[in-house]
Scaffold this motif. Structure first.
Motif, short mmCIF file in Angstrom:
data_model
loop_
_atom_site.label_atom_id
_atom_site.label_comp_id
_atom_site.label_asym_id
_atom_site.label_seq_id
_atom_site.Cartn_x
_atom_site.Cartn_y
_atom_site.Cartn_z
N TYR A 1 7.90 -8.65 -2.55
CA TYR A 1 6.69 -9.40 -2.84
C TYR A 1 6.88 -10.92 -2.80
O TYR A 1 5.91 -11.66 -2.67
CB TYR A 1 6.13 -9.00 -4.20
CG TYR A 1 5.84 -7.53 -4.31
CD1 TYR A 1 4.69 -6.98 -3.76
CD2 TYR A 1 6.75 -6.66 -4.93
CE1 TYR A 1 4.42 -5.63 -3.85
CE2 TYR A 1 6.49 -5.31 -5.02
CZ TYR A 1 5.33 -4.79 -4.48
OH TYR A 1 5.08 -3.45 -4.55
N ALA A 2 8.12 -11.37 -2.93
CA ALA A 2 8.37 -12.82 -2.96
C ALA A 2 7.90 -13.53 -1.69
O ALA A 2 7.20 -14.55 -1.77
CB ALA A 2 9.85 -13.10 -3.22
N PRO A 3 8.24 -13.03 -0.47
CA PRO A 3 7.73 -13.72 0.72
C PRO A 3 6.21 -13.72 0.82
O PRO A 3 5.61 -14.65 1.37
CB PRO A 3 8.36 -12.94 1.88
CG PRO A 3 9.56 -12.28 1.30
CD PRO A 3 9.17 -11.94 -0.11
N VAL A 4 5.57 -12.67 0.26
CA VAL A 4 4.11 -12.56 0.36
C VAL A 4 3.43 -13.62 -0.50
O VAL A 4 2.58 -14.39 -0.03
CB VAL A 4 3.64 -11.15 -0.05
CG1 VAL A 4 2.12 -11.07 -0.02
CG2 VAL A 4 4.24 -10.10 0.86
N ILE A 5 3.80 -13.69 -1.78
CA ILE A 5 3.14 -14.64 -2.67
C ILE A 5 3.48 -16.07 -2.28
O ILE A 5 2.63 -16.96 -2.32
CB ILE A 5 3.51 -14.35 -4.15
CG1 ILE A 5 2.59 -15.16 -5.08
CG2 ILE A 5 4.97 -14.64 -4.42
CD1 ILE A 5 2.72 -14.77 -6.54
N ASN A 6 4.73 -16.31 -1.85
CA ASN A 6 5.11 -17.66 -1.44
C ASN A 6 4.42 -18.07 -0.15
O ASN A 6 3.93 -19.19 0.00
CB ASN A 6 6.62 -17.76 -1.28
CG ASN A 6 7.37 -17.61 -2.58
OD1 ASN A 6 6.78 -17.70 -3.66
ND2 ASN A 6 8.66 -17.37 -2.51
N GLY A 7 4.41 -17.15 0.81
CA GLY A 7 3.82 -17.46 2.12
C GLY A 7 2.33 -17.68 2.06
O GLY A 7 1.80 -18.63 2.66
N ILE A 8 1.62 -16.82 1.33
CA ILE A 8 0.17 -16.95 1.25
C ILE A 8 -0.22 -18.23 0.54
O ILE A 8 -1.14 -18.95 0.97
CB ILE A 8 -0.44 -15.73 0.54
CG1 ILE A 8 -0.19 -14.45 1.35
CG2 ILE A 8 -1.93 -15.93 0.32
CD1 ILE A 8 -0.67 -14.51 2.79
N GLY A 9 0.44 -18.56 -0.55
CA GLY A 9 0.14 -19.80 -1.25
C GLY A 9 0.37 -21.02 -0.37
O GLY A 9 -0.48 -21.93 -0.31
N GLY A 10 1.49 -21.05 0.34
CA GLY A 10 1.77 -22.17 1.24
C GLY A 10 0.78 -22.26 2.39
O GLY A 10 0.36 -23.36 2.78
#
Length: 503
Positions: free
Chosen positions: A346-355
């Motif tokens: 889930y880390a790449p998802v939440i980081n990527g979407i926010g960015g």
């Protein structure tokens, strides 16, 4: 293009149209006034046009157009603003939605890939690679999204019409980006080495060399490939009449995470297989990239805009890399706990979407300032103390885009959350408590980033800093740190209450 805001987009009376179109100001024109020929080109009657060279600054427009006449540029900007006025909420939403969903699929793919490769020998033996992951994936914010924002501003202001000037700008920016990728790759590996040594108390030399070789090779190859793709996306958007501000930055990240992570895993595993018997190969690889640095410097220095960034553009990307590395340390420590290992997906998802979401807003605000205000001057509504309400409450184009981007968080993350579980087999569903914590973390992250972006970009512009080059690296790095921190807190809380995260 950005719809002119009722209270924020009135051009300042001291903004010269020639400011973004040429290297000379209106006070440097001598002789008879201009007139337009039948082809629309500005010509001079009587005495010739005299141009005095001026020194470029960070907020000078990216592409000095020496041959543009005032009338031609004025009509071009007016035409573009008229087209911008037709950008309705529905049009804005549709343009943002497609690349947003593509970017979400890319981050999901990256998360699934990270879950697989975490069991590879190199990741088990050299766990400091996990510290590299947010820093290397954050390069899209430092380099790709920054390039996309700069070129989107250039397209929106009509400064990529001439083929020679267009390619001069593109080649200069790509060369600068390769230089930055090489330097950031080296610094990211050094940061991972230092943080790993501080956490473990030791760091073998062969691990240091592998981290350096894998990091530089990944950032160099990913930057080159994604840079070429990004130029194609922006040129395609221009031809199709789509606002690049809405699509370029999320498209830069759509499969950027997946490509970068795949390259990092591939290079790391390959170098790990060579480290015992052919360790000299790793040293030769590092030497090759170091030898290419003077080449990129020479090419990038040929263009005035990239020459400025060559001198002054290092602060934001290096600071952003350090911030992302701290997020990587959090991820490394969380993954090492078997009870919290599920965070890796889930880390790449939440980081990527926010960015991705905040980069769209950053690019739009920056274009608005470039088109309507002189450097150092901000809208009246942004001159007082900052308030989060100013970001979302209002009828201007930037207010509407902030509302739309925040609105997309909940439904978008629900789609991505269930997509992850379907890809993993579809035998379980996310638990209600996990879903609530995940959505809350994502909403807090994006809300905070949009507020920070609104304040930061206007502050940078007020201080004569180009937001296209400064804001996105900081914002995406803060997104990585906030996302990883909030997600780690959510997983720790779920573990404490005994929730497995699925039903």
């Amino acid at each position: 293009m950005i719809t002119p805001e009722s209270d924020d987009t009135k051009p300042s009376p001291n903004v010269s149209v020639v400011q973004y179109g040429s290297n000379f100001s209106g006070s440097q024109l001598h002789g008879s006034p201009h007139h337009l020929s039948s082809s629309g080109d500005a010509s001079l009657v009587g005495t010739s046009l005299q141009c005095e060279p001026q020194e470029c600054t960070e907020t000078d427009y990216l592409l000095p157009t020496k041959l543009y006449g005032e009338s031609q540029l004025r009509s071009s900007i007016r035409a573009k603003r008229e087209r911008a006025g037709a950008e309705s909420i529905c049009s804005m939403l549709l343009q943002i939605l497609v690349p947003f969903l593509l970017a979400g699929l890319g981050t999901i793919s990256a998360g699934m890939l990270l879950e697989v490769i975490q069991n590879w020998d190199v990741f088990q033996e050299i766990t400091e690679i996990f510290i590299l992951v947010p820093a290397v994936l954050g390069m899209k914010g430092n380099l790709e999204m920054t390039l996309a924002s700069r070129l989107s501003t250039a397209v929106n202001a009509g400064k990529m019409e001439s083929a020679s000037e267009k390619w001069m700008l593109i080649v200069g920016n790509l060369s600068l980006k390769q230089l930055q990728a090489t330097v950031l790759g080296l610094l990211a590996s050094m940061m991972a080495t230092i943080l790993g040594w501080m956490a473990e108390g030791k760091m073998p030399l062969n691990h240091v060399v592998l981290l350096c070789s894998a990091s530089v090779s990944t950032t160099f190859a990913a930057s080159l490939l994604q840079g070429i793709i990004m130029v194609g996306v922006i040129m395609g958007s221009k031809r199709m009449g789509i606002n690049p501000d809405n699509v370029a930055t999320p498209m830069a990240a759509s499969f950027g995470d997946l490509i970068t992570l795949a390259l990092l895993a591939g290079f790391s595993q390959w170098f790990y297989s060579l480290i015992e018997q052919y360790s000299y190969v790793l040293y030769l690889v590092d030497l090759l990239y170091l030898c290419l640095i003077p080449v990129w410097i020479i090419v990038a220095s040929k263009h005035p805009a990239t020459l400025i960034l060559l001198r002054t553009g290092w602060e934001p990307i290096i600071t952003a890399m350090v911030i992302s590395s701290i997020g990587g340390l959090i991820l490394d420590k969380t993954v090492s706990d078997p009870n919290l290992a599920g965070i890796i997906v889930y880390a790449p998802v939440i980081n990527g979407i926010g960015g991705n979401l905040v980069s769209i807003q950053s690019s739009r605000i920056s274009t608005n300032l470039h088109m309507n205000y002189s450097p150092g001057e901000v809208p009246e509504s942004r001159e007082g103390c900052f308030s989060p309400c100013r970001t979302f409450i209002g009828s201007g184009a930037n207010h509407r885009s902030a509302q739309i981007l925040l609105f997309l968080v909940i439904p978008g993350q629900l789609i991505f959350l269930h997509a992850i579980h379907l890809i993993k087999g579809g035998h379980t569903l996310p638990s209600p408590l996990f879903t609530l914590f995940f959505l809350s973390a994502s909403l807090i992250q994006v809300f905070s980033l949009l507020c920070i972006a609104d304040c930061m970009i206007h502050c940078l512009w007020r201080r004569n800093k180009d937001p296209d080059s400064y804001s996105i690296p900081y914002l995406t790095a803060l997104g990585d740190l906030l996302g990883t921190g909030l997600l780690s807190l959510a997983f720790v809380t779920l573990w404490c209450v005994g929730d497995s995260g699925h039903v």
